[in-house]
Design a protein around this motif. Sequence first.
Motif, mmCIF file in Angstrom:
data_model
loop_
_atom_site.group_PDB
_atom_site.id
_atom_site.type_symbol
_atom_site.label_atom_id
_atom_site.label_comp_id
_atom_site.label_asym_id
_atom_site.label_seq_id
_atom_site.Cartn_x
_atom_site.Cartn_y
_atom_site.Cartn_z
ATOM 1 N N GLY A 33 26.215 -27.836 49.725
ATOM 2 C CA GLY A 33 25.811 -29.204 50.041
ATOM 3 C C GLY A 33 25.878 -29.457 51.538
ATOM 4 O O GLY A 33 26.952 -29.673 52.090
ATOM 5 N N GLN A 36 25.886 -37.818 53.573
ATOM 6 C CA GLN A 36 26.651 -36.778 52.898
ATOM 7 C C GLN A 36 27.229 -37.299 51.582
ATOM 8 O O GLN A 36 27.207 -36.588 50.566
ATOM 9 C CB GLN A 36 27.774 -36.294 53.820
ATOM 10 N N ARG A 37 27.698 -38.532 51.587
ATOM 11 C CA ARG A 37 28.267 -39.098 50.363
ATOM 12 C C ARG A 37 27.185 -39.270 49.292
ATOM 13 O O ARG A 37 27.415 -38.972 48.106
ATOM 14 C CB ARG A 37 28.937 -40.436 50.670
ATOM 15 N N MET A 39 26.580 -35.876 47.818
ATOM 16 C CA MET A 39 27.668 -35.440 46.943
ATOM 17 C C MET A 39 27.635 -36.177 45.614
ATOM 18 O O MET A 39 27.841 -35.573 44.554
ATOM 19 C CB MET A 39 29.006 -35.636 47.645
ATOM 20 N N ARG A 83 26.726 -33.229 43.440
ATOM 21 C CA ARG A 83 28.035 -32.589 43.324
ATOM 22 C C ARG A 83 28.000 -31.111 43.716
ATOM 23 O O ARG A 83 28.290 -30.224 42.886
ATOM 24 C CB ARG A 83 28.599 -32.767 41.916
ATOM 25 N N ILE A 126 30.917 -27.548 50.171
ATOM 26 C CA ILE A 126 30.521 -28.520 51.187
ATOM 27 C C ILE A 126 30.237 -27.748 52.470
ATOM 28 O O ILE A 126 31.147 -27.206 53.099
ATOM 29 C CB ILE A 126 31.599 -29.582 51.418
ATOM 30 N N ASN A 167 34.862 -39.065 51.964
ATOM 31 C CA ASN A 167 34.054 -37.957 51.450
ATOM 32 C C ASN A 167 34.925 -36.761 51.080
ATOM 33 O O ASN A 167 34.682 -36.074 50.083
ATOM 34 C CB ASN A 167 33.018 -37.534 52.492
ATOM 35 N N ALA A 172 35.036 -35.195 47.328
ATOM 36 C CA ALA A 172 34.726 -33.788 47.062
ATOM 37 C C ALA A 172 35.897 -33.093 46.367
ATOM 38 O O ALA A 172 35.702 -32.303 45.433
ATOM 39 C CB ALA A 172 34.385 -33.073 48.362
ATOM 40 N N ALA A 211 35.022 -29.558 44.637
ATOM 41 C CA ALA A 211 34.267 -28.815 45.640
ATOM 42 C C ALA A 211 35.190 -28.012 46.551
ATOM 43 O O ALA A 211 36.363 -28.362 46.755
ATOM 44 C CB ALA A 211 33.431 -29.770 46.487
#
Length: 324
Positions: free
Chosen positions: A124, A181-182, A185, A189, A193, A221, A225, A230
């Motif tokens: 991601g 980025q959020r 995610m 998902r 990262i 964030n 994650a 993540a």
Amino acid sequence: MVFSHHSHSGQFCRHAVGSLESMVAEAARKGFKMYSLTEHCPRWRDQDLYPEEIEANVTPLDLEATFEAFLSEAQRLKQLYVNNGRSEMEILVGMETEHIYEEDLPLLQTVIDQNRDKLDFLVGSVHHSDGHPIDFSKERFDEAVQWYATTSVLTQRGGEERVDESAAALSALLESYFHAQRRLMEALRPDVIGHFALPLLFTPTTLLASHSAAYALAMGNIRYAIAYGALFELSSAPFRKGWDQGWPGDEVVRMVIEEGGRFCLSDDAHNVGQVGLNYHRLKEWMESVGVKREMVYRLHKPRDGPLQRIPIEEEDWKQIGNHS
């Protein structure tokens, strides 16, 4: 040499060099236990093409075809190296994401849904803030900062620009990046990262803590994650760019450690010479910022089972950096 969760080849990425098979062969030669092939996802708008793509008359449709060709070649290499016993190295096939505008997230989801039998995991990554590329070059990054300095985004910040316009502009860019980025995610998902806090690439002395709103978004964030499982990429790539830290830098790594997060390793190689490059420096840096073996994991995909996150073993920890 152990593991890498992020790489590119010139066969499918115009800012890389060499064939995908040459990358796999070099990773096998260097004794990697697992090497990941993670080309970029397509981009769907002409305005998001990079200069080298424009020069080569590449279109968004070409990028879609290129990604499909990558998946086919990656599966061929899996069959050749793993299933046929040429190497004991595990090969994982992933996609490195983009998120440039709101409508690209459903398009990304469609790509994922159509290729679930070929994709093992997602890296991601976000490479833009409000449509501006932030890691392509220092010039493009400076243009992005200047854009924030001259838009209403900055003038709405309660007069902060009168104190330090450049710092306020960078704050606005960072906040836009972490919001994007959020969204990524939450929508996808991703399992890894990728290069967290990428806007700091061209401002390596900048601390998120000096940009309070951006720091709060980054911490949010990180917590999000961690909550869904993540892994945060620890990359050796910055050493070849003149940094004395691996990515994502001391500050972010300590933030992740403070929240109980887990990491994985990558070289983010873009040519054969970068496969496993500077892993010895990555190991030294990790230890210097408090990363312990128990915090570092690897991805593993059984043939007939779901993706697994496995803590690396003591012997693998000792081997990081050998032959790099």
